[in-house]
Design a protein around this motif. Structure first.
Motif, PDB file in Angstrom:
ATOM      1  N   THR A   1       0.831  -1.213   0.000  1.00  0.00           N
ATOM      2  CA  THR A   1       0.000   0.000   0.000  1.00  0.00           C
ATOM      3  C   THR A   1       0.860   1.256   0.000  1.00  0.00           C
ATOM      4  OG1 THR A   1      -1.725  -1.185   1.232  1.00  0.00           O
ATOM      5  CG2 THR A   1      -1.839   1.223   1.201  1.00  0.00           C
ATOM      6  N   MET A   2       1.909   1.256   0.814  1.00  0.00           N
ATOM      7  CA  MET A   2       2.797   2.423   0.870  1.00  0.00           C
ATOM      8  C   MET A   2       3.479   2.661  -0.477  1.00  0.00           C
ATOM      9  SD  MET A   2       4.533   1.953   4.638  1.00  0.00           S
ATOM     10  CE  MET A   2       5.656   3.323   4.358  1.00  0.00           C
ATOM     11  N   ILE A   3       3.931   1.588  -1.113  1.00  0.00           N
ATOM     12  CA  ILE A   3       4.574   1.732  -2.426  1.00  0.00           C
ATOM     13  C   ILE A   3       3.585   2.288  -3.440  1.00  0.00           C
ATOM     14  CG2 ILE A   3       5.589   0.465  -4.359  1.00  0.00           C
ATOM     15  CD1 ILE A   3       6.836  -1.441  -2.317  1.00  0.00           C
ATOM     16  N   SER A   4       2.347   1.793  -3.411  1.00  0.00           N
ATOM     17  CA  SER A   4       1.330   2.278  -4.361  1.00  0.00           C
ATOM     18  C   SER A   4       1.030   3.752  -4.138  1.00  0.00           C
ATOM     19  CB  SER A   4       0.056   1.452  -4.234  1.00  0.00           C
ATOM     20  OG  SER A   4      -0.598   1.704  -2.999  1.00  0.00           O
ATOM     21  N   LEU A   5       0.998   4.185  -2.860  1.00  0.00           N
ATOM     22  CA  LEU A   5       0.752   5.600  -2.574  1.00  0.00           C
ATOM     23  C   LEU A   5       1.894   6.475  -3.053  1.00  0.00           C
ATOM     24  CD1 LEU A   5      -0.827   5.405   1.010  1.00  0.00           C
ATOM     25  CD2 LEU A   5      -1.980   5.990  -1.125  1.00  0.00           C
ATOM     26  N   VAL A   6       3.123   5.982  -2.884  1.00  0.00           N
ATOM     27  CA  VAL A   6       4.272   6.745  -3.369  1.00  0.00           C
ATOM     28  C   VAL A   6       4.226   6.868  -4.891  1.00  0.00           C
ATOM     29  CG1 VAL A   6       6.788   6.719  -3.614  1.00  0.00           C
ATOM     30  CG2 VAL A   6       5.752   6.163  -1.421  1.00  0.00           C
ATOM     31  N   VAL A   7       3.919   5.754  -5.561  1.00  0.00           N
ATOM     32  CA  VAL A   7       3.812   5.777  -7.030  1.00  0.00           C
ATOM     33  C   VAL A   7       2.674   6.682  -7.465  1.00  0.00           C
ATOM     34  CG1 VAL A   7       3.318   4.373  -9.067  1.00  0.00           C
ATOM     35  CG2 VAL A   7       4.847   3.495  -7.294  1.00  0.00           C
ATOM     36  N   TYR A   8       1.529   6.597  -6.754  1.00  0.00           N
ATOM     37  CA  TYR A   8       0.379   7.449  -7.084  1.00  0.00           C
ATOM     38  C   TYR A   8       0.730   8.928  -6.934  1.00  0.00           C
ATOM     39  CZ  TYR A   8      -4.112   9.802  -6.565  1.00  0.00           C
ATOM     40  OH  TYR A   8      -5.159  10.678  -6.700  1.00  0.00           O
ATOM     41  N   ASN A   9       1.426   9.254  -5.845  1.00  0.00           N
ATOM     42  CA  ASN A   9       1.826  10.643  -5.629  1.00  0.00           C
ATOM     43  C   ASN A   9       2.794  11.114  -6.700  1.00  0.00           C
ATOM     44  OD1 ASN A   9       1.962  13.069  -3.819  1.00  0.00           O
ATOM     45  ND2 ASN A   9       4.111  12.471  -3.719  1.00  0.00           N
ATOM     46  N   TYR A  10       3.727  10.242  -7.094  1.00  0.00           N
ATOM     47  CA  TYR A  10       4.694  10.586  -8.145  1.00  0.00           C
ATOM     48  C   TYR A  10       3.991  10.820  -9.478  1.00  0.00           C
ATOM     49  CZ  TYR A  10       8.437   9.945 -11.546  1.00  0.00           C
ATOM     50  OH  TYR A  10       9.293  10.095 -12.611  1.00  0.00           O
ATOM     51  N   LEU A  11       3.077   9.895  -9.836  1.00  0.00           N
ATOM     52  CA  LEU A  11       2.356  10.034 -11.103  1.00  0.00           C
ATOM     53  C   LEU A  11       1.435  11.247 -11.087  1.00  0.00           C
ATOM     54  CD1 LEU A  11       1.440   6.296 -11.836  1.00  0.00           C
ATOM     55  CD2 LEU A  11       3.274   7.659 -12.847  1.00  0.00           C
ATOM     56  N   SER A  12       0.848  11.540  -9.922  1.00  0.00           N
ATOM     57  CA  SER A  12      -0.015  12.722  -9.811  1.00  0.00           C
ATOM     58  C   SER A  12       0.779  14.000 -10.005  1.00  0.00           C
ATOM     59  CB  SER A  12      -0.714  12.739  -8.441  1.00  0.00           C
ATOM     60  OG  SER A  12      -1.576  11.632  -8.293  1.00  0.00           O
ATOM     61  N   ASN A  13       1.987  14.031  -9.435  1.00  0.00           N
ATOM     62  CA  ASN A  13       2.838  15.215  -9.612  1.00  0.00           C
ATOM     63  C   ASN A  13       3.220  15.404 -11.069  1.00  0.00           C
ATOM     64  OD1 ASN A  13       2.812  15.851  -6.889  1.00  0.00           O
ATOM     65  ND2 ASN A  13       4.654  14.669  -6.443  1.00  0.00           N
ATOM     66  N   ILE A  14       3.541  14.286 -11.747  1.00  0.00           N
ATOM     67  CA  ILE A  14       3.877  14.382 -13.171  1.00  0.00           C
ATOM     68  C   ILE A  14       2.678  14.867 -13.965  1.00  0.00           C
ATOM     69  CG2 ILE A  14       4.487  13.040 -15.214  1.00  0.00           C
ATOM     70  CD1 ILE A  14       6.212  11.286 -13.481  1.00  0.00           C
ATOM     71  N   LYS A  15       1.493  14.326 -13.639  1.00  0.00           N
ATOM     72  CA  LYS A  15       0.275  14.723 -14.337  1.00  0.00           C
ATOM     73  C   LYS A  15      -0.042  16.192 -14.100  1.00  0.00           C
ATOM     74  CE  LYS A  15      -4.538  13.308 -14.995  1.00  0.00           C
ATOM     75  NZ  LYS A  15      -5.603  12.366 -14.540  1.00  0.00           N
ATOM     76  N   ASN A  16       0.137  16.637 -12.848  1.00  0.00           N
ATOM     77  CA  ASN A  16      -0.109  18.052 -12.527  1.00  0.00           C
ATOM     78  C   ASN A  16       0.873  18.962 -13.240  1.00  0.00           C
ATOM     79  OD1 ASN A  16      -2.255  17.430 -10.834  1.00  0.00           O
ATOM     80  ND2 ASN A  16      -0.971  17.305  -9.004  1.00  0.00           N
ATOM     81  N   GLU A  17       2.143  18.521 -13.320  1.00  0.00           N
ATOM     82  CA  GLU A  17       3.137  19.321 -14.030  1.00  0.00           C
ATOM     83  C   GLU A  17       2.804  19.420 -15.514  1.00  0.00           C
ATOM     84  OE1 GLU A  17       5.704  21.156 -13.047  1.00  0.00           O
ATOM     85  OE2 GLU A  17       5.119  20.768 -10.965  1.00  0.00           O
ATOM     86  N   ASP A  18       2.369  18.289 -16.081  1.00  0.00           N
ATOM     87  CA  ASP A  18       1.977  18.305 -17.504  1.00  0.00           C
ATOM     88  C   ASP A  18       0.784  19.231 -17.710  1.00  0.00           C
ATOM     89  OD1 ASP A  18       3.966  16.528 -18.124  1.00  0.00           O
ATOM     90  OD2 ASP A  18       2.687  14.759 -18.027  1.00  0.00           O
ATOM     91  N   LEU A  19      -0.170  19.181 -16.777  1.00  0.00           N
ATOM     92  CA  LEU A  19      -1.351  20.038 -16.886  1.00  0.00           C
ATOM     93  C   LEU A  19      -0.965  21.507 -16.761  1.00  0.00           C
ATOM     94  CD1 LEU A  19      -4.414  20.180 -17.163  1.00  0.00           C
ATOM     95  CD2 LEU A  19      -4.583  19.975 -14.667  1.00  0.00           C
TER      96      LEU A  19
END
Length: 357
Positions: A130-148
């Motif tokens: 679960t912790m790994i998935s949250l870290v990956v989710y946060n990383y992907l969200s940051n990339i998505k937000n940066e792209d946006l």
């Protein structure tokens, strides 16, 4: 092609993770035991409940309740999940012991951990996943937000560029109309200066057609353009014009946005008034280490002296867009004098001008 490759990489990472979990179980449960075959068989019974529980928490509980800030429902369903998963783990251990019993060796320890430690071990793996998935989710969200953000900034920049082009398009006909109107008057009067005025106008047109569409031009070229315009106006006013043109720009290579100064000069000639037989205009340009200063004044009567209009309005907008918080524009009108003072900070000037390209 990118999406299949992305899903393949994701599946491959998951596969390696669960292989690592399996080896963790064999090491954790079989530490101190010599019956490796029994430990491996027993570990396989823990894998299904661990995988199902992990993905249920990662793919259902967290996205639908925790990330949506439905904390009460998350705690409620989390409690249900804990109870059901606890029963499932106990059953997995029970069936693991039964179906692996044929591999037991009476002379060796098979499982060296108690039931409570086995349950904690399963939940430990679920927490890590679960912790790994949250870290990956946060990383992907940051990339998505940066792209946006980049897309929004790119869209804003495109809108800004389009607006600047429209402002330039408005300046061009305004400037040309004033010049052609002057030549038209000379042509009607059949004055000898008309051919020379046409030559001067050709220089102005050359500047407009080939220089004004650039994001920036040399400051000396912009000032030469103003000088040509002043020479053209001198022919129109003859002996009724006094122009004091003082330029102090020693450094070469200074860049400035094109057509940023000429509207002030046009305004001075268009709205200036002849007082005591003369239209008096003073133009000063100075560049120090960090700033460019431009000053222009003209004689005027007490009535309004072009405080607004398409030229000055466009210049105000362009200055705000090109040099935000990096310029000062002061327009003052006294009894018989109208003056404009413009100061542009040259620090970081190139980056701001590039926005217009």
């Amino acid at each position: 092609m990118k999406k299949p490759l992305k899903y393949f990489s994701f599946s491959l990472v998951n596969l390696f993770f669960w292989i690592g979990v399996y080896f963790f179980y064999t090491y954790f449960l079989g530490y101190g035991s010599s019956n490796i075959e029994y430990v491996n068989s027993f570990s396989r019974f823990l894998m299904p409940v661990t995988i199902v529980l992990s993905y249920f928490v990662i793919l259902y509980l967290i996205p639908n309740y925790l990330l949506k800030k439905k904390y009460k429902l998350f705690i409620l369903y989390g409690a249900y999940t804990f109870i059901i998963s606890f029963v499932a783990i106990i059953l997995s251990v029970f069936y693991g012991l039964i179906f692996s019993s044929y591999l037991k060796d009476a002379d060796s320890y098979v499982i060296t951990k108690s039931l409570s430690l086995i349950v904690l071990g399963v939940y430990f793996v679920v927490v890590i996943a679960t912790m790994i998935s949250l870290v990956v989710y946060n990383y992907l969200s940051n990339i998505k937000n940066e792209d946006l953000k980049n897309k929004i900034l790119k869209t804003q920049l495109q809108l800004k560029q389009q607006e600047l082009r429209l402002l330039k398009m408005q300046i061009h006909p305004h400037f040309l109309f004033n010049s052609l109107n002057t030549i038209y008057g000379f042509a009607l009067a059949k004055k000898e200066e008309a051919p020379e005025m046409i030559l001067k106008l050709s220089n102005l047109l050359d500047y407009i057609l080939y220089q004004v569409h650039k994001p920036s031009v040399l400051l000396e070229n912009e000032l030469d353009h103003i000088r040509d315009y002043v020479e053209l106006e001198k022919m129109r006013f003859h002996d009724t014009l006094k122009v004091d043109f003082d330029v102090n720009v020693v450094e070469k290579g200074v860049q400035i946005a094109p057509m940023i100064l000429i509207p002030f000069v046009e305004n001075a000639f268009k709205h200036g008034s002849i007082i005591d037989g003369y239209l008096s205009i003073k133009i000063k340009a100075k560049k120090d280490k960090e700033n460019f200063c431009f000053y222009i004044s003209n004689s005027c009567l007490n009535d309004e002296n072009g405080l607004s209009g398409i030229g000055l309005d466009n210049i105000r907008k362009r200055l705000e867009m090109l040099y935000p918080e990096a310029y000062t524009l002061e327009i003052n009108k006294e009894k018989h004098n109208f003056e404009v003072q413009l100061l542009i900070e040259l620090k970081g000037l190139k980056n701001r001008i590039d926005a217009e390209s």
